[in-house]
Design an enzyme around this catalytic site. Sequence first.
Site, PDB file in Angstrom:
ATOM      1  NE  ARG A 153      15.019  60.044 111.285  1.00  0.00           N
ATOM      2  CZ  ARG A 153      15.671  61.164 111.536  1.00  0.00           C
ATOM      3  NH1 ARG A 153      16.962  61.133 111.763  1.00  0.00           N
ATOM      4  NH2 ARG A 153      15.037  62.288 111.545  1.00  0.00           N
TER       5      ARG A 153
ATOM      6  N   PRO B  30      10.081  67.777 103.154  1.00  0.00           N
ATOM      7  CG  PRO B  30      11.503  69.463 103.942  1.00  0.00           C
ATOM      8  CD  PRO B  30      10.432  68.529 104.356  1.00  0.00           C
ATOM      9  CD  GLU B  31      12.155  61.614 102.482  1.00  0.00           C
ATOM     10  OE1 GLU B  31      12.739  60.838 101.707  1.00  0.00           O
ATOM     11  OE2 GLU B  31      11.423  61.221 103.394  1.00  0.00           O
TER      12      GLU B  31
ATOM     13  CE  LYS C  28      17.686  64.232 102.646  1.00  0.00           C
ATOM     14  NZ  LYS C  28      17.153  63.306 103.668  1.00  0.00           N
TER      15      LYS C  28
END
Length: 263
Positions: free
Chosen positions: A250, A2-3, A58
């Site tokens: 990340r 989910p973006e 989001k």
Amino acid sequence: MPELPEVEEAAGRLRRAAVGHRVLALRALHPSQRKQLPPRRARRAVGRRIVAVERRGKYQTIRFDDDSTLLVHFRMDGDWHIGPCGDPPARFARAVLDLDNDTRLSLVDARALCTITWHERGVDPLPALGPEADDPAITATALRNALAARRGPIKAVLLDQRVLAGLGNIYAAESLWRASIHPAASAATLREPTLQRLITAIRASLADGVRNAARYRTGVRVAPLKVYDREGEPCTRCGATIRRITQAGRSTYYCAGCQRLKR
DNA sequence: TATTCCCTGTGC
DNA sequence: GCACAGGGAATA
């Protein structure tokens, strides 16, 4: 996954299933979500009619007829499962919302990192967010001003939801590839023509994402990503090898051939 | 500004 | 086994 595009797609399904209907029951199932939404708070939604479902960045907001709001964030891998109330709860259901049209909305999330919170009328449930990342009104000048005070690489800044709302690790990398910008480039030093390219690239990446998110459920083949999760593969633009580096904890993927670091 | 943590699953 | 996972808040 989910973006912005995936949340948009999920919010659409939620909207079609839920708007206009009353809440029969709301329960948080996992301890993490029960902490955010204890039973006595969850009961506040019972009997309320859902009047709107919206996406901002989001986040998803479920607004009730008394102007209270449920705020939902999928985090890493949340999603909605929508079915009849009689269905057995999904394996990773973290919260469940039963409606008066025999619809059960299950917030499913294997990692249990999703958030669901209830907010009283009169308080803005959303944190401070920048403009929508695909907002056509964003100008290179405005973006330059937003980046002027920032220290650090552009990739990390693009993940800051106070700068632009809705970009995550995947579309940040994809957008930088499209704009031919090195992810380690210092955000504050990017010039307006470069930022204009970035704005265009973000819009295009997200538009592709929205198309793919819509097709994904119908089983239609989705367009592959250009750099994300393609370490070691050749760049489709220049043929150089896609690299992976770590930024702010990340993974960042980029092409060392056509995303050059100028200095 | 850069780590650490929240959780739990999947893939190497 | 163990690194790693698309997010974001809380730390140092």
